[in-house]
Scaffold this motif. Structure first.
Motif, mmCIF file in Angstrom:
data_model
loop_
_atom_site.group_PDB
_atom_site.id
_atom_site.type_symbol
_atom_site.label_atom_id
_atom_site.label_comp_id
_atom_site.label_asym_id
_atom_site.label_seq_id
_atom_site.Cartn_x
_atom_site.Cartn_y
_atom_site.Cartn_z
ATOM 1 N N SER A 7 82.863 77.486 -5.045
ATOM 2 C CA SER A 7 84.086 77.486 -5.849
ATOM 3 C C SER A 7 84.049 76.302 -6.804
ATOM 4 O O SER A 7 83.222 75.391 -6.638
ATOM 5 C CB SER A 7 85.327 77.401 -4.954
ATOM 6 N N GLY A 8 84.921 76.340 -7.801
ATOM 7 C CA GLY A 8 85.063 75.204 -8.688
ATOM 8 C C GLY A 8 84.493 75.379 -10.076
ATOM 9 O O GLY A 8 84.659 74.511 -10.933
ATOM 10 N N GLY A 9 83.811 76.471 -10.326
ATOM 11 C CA GLY A 9 83.273 76.691 -11.658
ATOM 12 C C GLY A 9 84.369 77.008 -12.658
ATOM 13 O O GLY A 9 85.531 77.186 -12.303
ATOM 14 N N LEU A 18 84.028 68.783 -13.874
ATOM 15 C CA LEU A 18 84.273 69.842 -12.904
ATOM 16 C C LEU A 18 83.722 69.403 -11.561
ATOM 17 O O LEU A 18 82.773 68.615 -11.500
ATOM 18 C CB LEU A 18 83.593 71.150 -13.314
ATOM 19 N N ARG A 19 84.295 69.958 -10.508
ATOM 20 C CA ARG A 19 83.783 69.695 -9.160
ATOM 21 C C ARG A 19 83.505 71.026 -8.479
ATOM 22 O O ARG A 19 84.415 71.835 -8.302
ATOM 23 C CB ARG A 19 84.787 68.899 -8.350
ATOM 24 N N SER A 70 77.504 65.217 -2.924
ATOM 25 C CA SER A 70 77.980 64.650 -1.664
ATOM 26 C C SER A 70 78.146 65.792 -0.666
ATOM 27 O O SER A 70 78.151 66.964 -1.043
ATOM 28 C CB SER A 70 79.304 63.896 -1.863
ATOM 29 N N ARG A 71 78.281 65.428 0.595
ATOM 30 C CA ARG A 71 78.401 66.462 1.620
ATOM 31 C C ARG A 71 79.335 65.989 2.716
ATOM 32 O O ARG A 71 79.447 64.798 2.987
ATOM 33 C CB ARG A 71 77.039 66.827 2.193
ATOM 34 N N MET A 82 80.686 66.800 -11.423
ATOM 35 C CA MET A 82 80.004 66.821 -12.708
ATOM 36 C C MET A 82 80.901 66.181 -13.755
ATOM 37 O O MET A 82 81.994 66.693 -14.043
ATOM 38 C CB MET A 82 79.673 68.268 -13.106
ATOM 39 N N ASN A 83 80.451 65.068 -14.289
ATOM 40 C CA ASN A 83 81.196 64.340 -15.324
ATOM 41 C C ASN A 83 80.414 64.348 -16.633
ATOM 42 O O ASN A 83 79.217 64.634 -16.654
ATOM 43 C CB ASN A 83 81.447 62.902 -14.882
ATOM 44 N N SER A 84 81.104 64.021 -17.706
ATOM 45 C CA SER A 84 80.476 63.949 -19.036
ATOM 46 C C SER A 84 79.661 65.201 -19.326
ATOM 47 O O SER A 84 78.507 65.125 -19.754
ATOM 48 C CB SER A 84 79.588 62.696 -19.129
#
Length: 117
Positions: A7-9, A18-19, A70-71, A82-84
């Motif tokens: 999920s998260g897209g 986005l994460r 991360s987990r 996801m940045n920049s």
């Protein structure tokens, strides 16, 4: 039966964030590698980031410094912050999880990330 639910897209403008999340459920134990791959149209699937059970991580050169994997082992979940974001990050992102019993692992269904102005 093991399922990976991503999920998260979504769609975001360049420079945005986005994460992604990927949760593994079912009969899976002793998870080793949890990683993210991506595939852009007309290109081969490539490794974006990986997280090993011992704590080490690795990143593709193109995302180093912008993405963080991360987990949460208690939840059998892996994340990709996801940045920049750049237009060239546009792709379908897949999570991959394996265990010591099943090194060939399992793939998620993929989630689309689109970076466009």
């Amino acid at each position: 039966q093991v399922q990976l639910v991503e999920s998260g897209g979504g769609s975001v403008q360049p420079g945005g964030s986005l994460r992604l999340s990927c949760a593994a459920s079912g009969s899976i134990s002793s998870i080793n590698v949890m990683s993210w791959y991506r595939q852009a149209p007309g290109k081969q699937r490539e490794l974006v980031a990986g997280s090993m059970s011992g704590g080490s991580t690795n990143y593709a050169a193109s995302v180093k410094g912008r993405f963080t994997i991360s987990r949460d082992n208690a939840k059998n979940t892996v994340y990709l912050q996801m940045n920049s974001l750049k237009p060239e990050d546009t792709a379908v992102y897949y999570c991959f999880v394996n265990s010591f019993r099943r090194p060939q692992g399992y793939w998620g269904q993929g989630t689309q990330v689109t970076v466009s102005s």
